[in-house]
Design an enzyme around this catalytic site. Structure first.
Site, short mmCIF file in Angstrom:
data_model
loop_
_atom_site.label_atom_id
_atom_site.label_comp_id
_atom_site.label_asym_id
_atom_site.label_seq_id
_atom_site.Cartn_x
_atom_site.Cartn_y
_atom_site.Cartn_z
N HIS A 32 15.54 -0.11 -0.16
CA HIS A 32 14.68 -0.15 -1.35
C HIS A 32 15.44 -0.60 -2.61
O HIS A 32 15.05 -1.61 -3.23
CB HIS A 32 14.00 1.22 -1.54
N HIS A 81 19.23 2.94 -9.11
CA HIS A 81 18.15 3.57 -9.86
C HIS A 81 17.61 4.86 -9.26
O HIS A 81 17.06 5.68 -9.97
CB HIS A 81 17.01 2.57 -10.13
N GLU A 125 17.95 10.72 -8.99
CA GLU A 125 16.74 11.46 -8.62
C GLU A 125 16.80 11.95 -7.17
O GLU A 125 16.38 13.05 -6.87
CB GLU A 125 15.52 10.55 -8.83
N ASP A 126 17.36 11.15 -6.28
CA ASP A 126 17.23 11.45 -4.85
C ASP A 126 18.52 11.83 -4.13
O ASP A 126 18.49 12.14 -2.95
CB ASP A 126 16.62 10.24 -4.11
N ASP A 133 10.83 -1.77 -9.36
CA ASP A 133 10.76 -0.60 -8.49
C ASP A 133 9.32 -0.41 -8.02
O ASP A 133 9.03 -0.24 -6.83
CB ASP A 133 11.26 0.62 -9.28
N ASP A 137 -13.46 -23.44 -7.71
CA ASP A 137 -13.65 -22.35 -8.67
C ASP A 137 -12.45 -21.41 -8.69
O ASP A 137 -12.25 -20.70 -9.67
CB ASP A 137 -14.89 -21.51 -8.29
#
Ligand code: MN
Length: 713
Positions: A48, A72, A76-77, A139, A260
């Site tokens: 990721h 990043h 957090e993880d 992200d 269109d």
């Protein structure tokens, strides 16, 4: 999955001076920290951040942004900390990672359209560095590309909704058209799969009939340009299902032919060529009226430049053609990132390393139409705003310095009007505090509450101030009216006349007043004499000034306190109709007199207050009043003067004596000081004159107190 050397090569291709070492170290660090974590897809988690970094290379972002993208999710993880990251990768990266982490932690709950605007502002306000937002957008884009791996439908839906309401519009504001379109289409696929499927089915059907229509039209446009000896590059594509869907919704039509939903583009070398190319196209094909737009001479406010026109083109199909230079195209594709890039090329290194950011902020600032996103608000002004949450997660934006009362009025007028207290993050706080971004605010309401005039001293929003003023004015009018009604009926009955509605209505006309309540309020606040009203209702009735309730001579002062004619005073709310005077501090139990002050209501004095002497010649202002017996228990100020022996412990003895008698010292002033004595003035909160007398008696009994007496005006 993008590999380490591929990422480095991509960055080097547009930035030969990129810090290869830093990217490699970040790659290794993130891989180590995420270890064996997995994505919902079953891929290693680490795929990721790599993909996010890869997306950012399309926008040619600097090394710090790429490194931030790789790192990043580590804070957090995983066990990583900002301190560690700052140490390993420098303060700039530390700050960026911190910014992205904070954005990730905001729980964007309850995203409704009316809230989206505030959430977008919140994200902008929190992204002090625009690169934080760019990493966050990349992200989100990768998370949306892999959304189908999340098994819970509810979760997928809420992520998609958030993307549609918050992130896609943000990408658009930043001029990143491709990210915006892709985010929208991915969200569309989750939110309205049937609608999207029907658009796709129609597309496939038309394609079967038309063959490679896009390719054929491109070829013909290209030949037209070449034939005119013009150097231009033609491209064309189908629009994404979501933008086709929107077109069908807004124009309320179905799409009949592929043209269109196709967009063609001619890219040329310089702006003058754009107009030449336009001339060539318009000479070769019939134009569709009303579809020509020149965003070169008048760029869109997010910096977008291009010429748009529609013609009946090859194969007699109506097509839209956009004409722009390569540079304009790059700006249209890269958005704010392009701006940064060109700034870099211009060698603008004289300013701080953030000068490019300031430039971007300026673009954003001027970027939007008034009814959109940035409205009348400059980006710096977001720093002047705070964003707080209701207990249900609704976001309320306030100017910096706003407090619970502003918040309450922002939620709803009625909540403001009945607000009695507030809890911030679960703790009870005074109403005059200032709120901070991120605070969760719960307003405590009571039907019995009315806005206090004192609130005006600390609210910052116009809405709160206007409502407080209005309510206080109504309240005052009400109180004046009650008081005036008492005064009027006392006078009428004393003179032997009846108060009738008809009589008063007639008086209204004569006195040029709106209605009866204005008569009462006028008398109450001293603008109007009760005697004038009597004369207006009963022409010729002359109130005997000697007998007039409101006409008291010096000689009769001793007769004050005549219960039968006196008016009970109510409503001691500060700022409203009745004020206890500062000179004599009247207390319940004192014999009192009211002085009508035009436009201000009634000042209450003790009957022996010295300030009354100067009013002996103004009998019309005098009003016989008594304390309202029903209104007791309120704490009022009593003032005493005393002389205390100057010896150790004397002040302690003094305050003990007062406290033992349930008094509370609210102010203490030393008037004079000698070797032997203090002379001082004390303000004590008491309920009545009796209460004060008890305290004075207790003070007299104290051996350290030489003398004590109640202060007289
Ligand atoms: Mn992430």
């Amino acid at each position: 999955m993008l590999r380490q050397f591929e990422l480095v090569e991509r960055v080097k291709s547009y930035d030969p001076n990129a810090d290869e070492g830093a990217i490699n170290r970040a790659y290794v660090y993130a891989m180590k920290m995420h270890g064996s974590q997995m994505r919902a897809s079953g891929d290693p988690y680490f795929s990721h951040p790599i993909e996010v970094a890869g997306i950012l290379t399309n926008y040619r972002l600097d090394t710090a942004s790429i490194v931030t993208a790789l790192l990043h999710d580590t804070v957090e993880d995983t066990g990583a900390t900002i301190e560690e990251i700052s140490e390993l990768f420098g303060l700039e990266v530390g700050r960026l990672v911190d910014g992205v982490t904070k954005l990730t932690r905001i729980q964007l709950q309850n995203v409704e359209a009316k809230q989206a605007e505030n959430f977008r502002k919140l994200l902008l306000a929190m992204s002090e560095d625009i690169r934080v937002l760019l990493v966050k957008l990349a992200d989100r884009l990768h998370n949306m590309r892999t959304l189908n791996h999340i098994s819970k439908r509810e979760k997928r839906k809420s992520i998609a909704l958030e993307t549609m309401e918050i992130y896609a519009p943000l990408a658009e504001r930043l001029g990143m058209q491709d990210i915006k379109s892709e985010l929208e289409d991915l969200a569309f696929a989750e939110l309205h799969p049937e609608a999207r499927a029907s658009v796709l089915a129609r597309l496939r059907f038309l394609e079967r009939g038309g063959g490679d229509l896009v390719g054929r039209i491109m070829d013909e446009l290209d030949q037209t340009i070449q034939a005119a000896d013009m150097n231009g590059y033609v491209s064309g594509r189908e629009k994404l299902p979501y933008s086709i869907w929107c077109k069908m919704q807004t124009q309320d039509v179905s799409f009949e032919q592929l043209s269109d939903i196709m967009a063609f583009r001619i890219m040329v070398d310089d702006p003058a060529d754009c107009y030449r190319a336009l001339g060539i196209i318009h000479a070769a094909y019939r134009t569709v009226p009303g579809r020509f737009k020149d965003y070169i001479s008048t760029p869109k406010r997010n910096g977008y430049q291009s010429i748009h026109t529609s013609v009946i083109g090859p194969a007699k199909l109506r097509i839209e053609v956009q004409i722009r230079t390569h540079t304009m195209h790059e700006v249209a594709e890269l958005g704010v990132a392009a701006h940064w890039r060109y700034k870099g090329d211009l060698g603008d290194v004289a300013g701080s390393q953030y000068s490019w950011l300031r430039e971007l902020l300026e673009i954003l600032e001027h970027a939007q139409s008034p009814e959109e996103f940035l409205e009348h608000t400059k980006l710096e002004m977001f720093q002047d705003q705070i964003f707080c949450f209701t207990p249900k997660g609704e976001l309320i934006a306030l100017p910096k310095g706003g407090g619970p009362v502003d918040f309450a009025y922002a939620v709803h007028t009625e909540i403001g009007d009945t607000c009695v207290g507030a809890k911030v993050n679960g703790r009870i706080v005074p109403l005059r505090i200032k709120l901070q971004t991120g605070d969760q605010v719960e307003i405590v309401c009571s039907e019995a509450q009315k806005p206090s005039p004192e609130w005006e001293g600390f609210v910052v929003t116009g809405k709160a101030r206007a409502h407080i003023r209005r309510r206080v004015r109504l309240e005052a009018h009400d109180e004046y009216a009650k008081l005036g009604k008492e005064i009027l009926s006392k006078l009428f009955s004393k003179e032997g006349y009846d108060v009738t509605d008809d009589g008063l209505d007639a008086a209204c006309k004569k006195l040029d007043l709106h209605d009866r309540s204005d008569i009462y309020a006028g008398i109450g606040d001293g603008q109007l004499m009760a005697r004038q009203v009597l004369e207006a209702v009963y022409p010729g009735a002359k109130a005997d000034s000697e007998a007039n309730v409101v006409n008291i001579s010096k000689a009769r002062r001793s007769n004050f306190g005549d219960e039968e004619n006196a008016i009970p005073i109510k409503g001691l709310t500060p700022g409203l109709s009745v004020h206890l005077s500062e000179c004599c501090h009247p207390l319940p139990g004192d014999r009192i007199v009211g002085i009508l002050q035009a436009g201000k209501g009634v000042d209450v004095h003790t009957i022996d207050c010295e300030s009354l002497i100067s009013l002996d010649d103004e009998p019309d202002q005098w009003l016989d009043i008594i304390w309202d017996a029903k209104k007791t228990g309120e704490m009022l100020l009593g003032r005493v003067n005393l002389i205390v022996l100057n010896e150790p412990g004397s002040l302690g003895g003094l305050s003990t004596a007062i406290a033992e008698n349930m008094g509370n010292i609210s102010n203490l002033r030393i008037v004079n000081r000698s070797n032997d004595f203090f002379e001082m003035a004390l303000d004590i909160e008491v309920t009545s004159v009796k209460h004060l007398t008890n305290i004075i008696a207790a003070l007299r009994a104290s051996p350290v107190i030489n003398s004590v007496e109640r202060a007289r005006g």
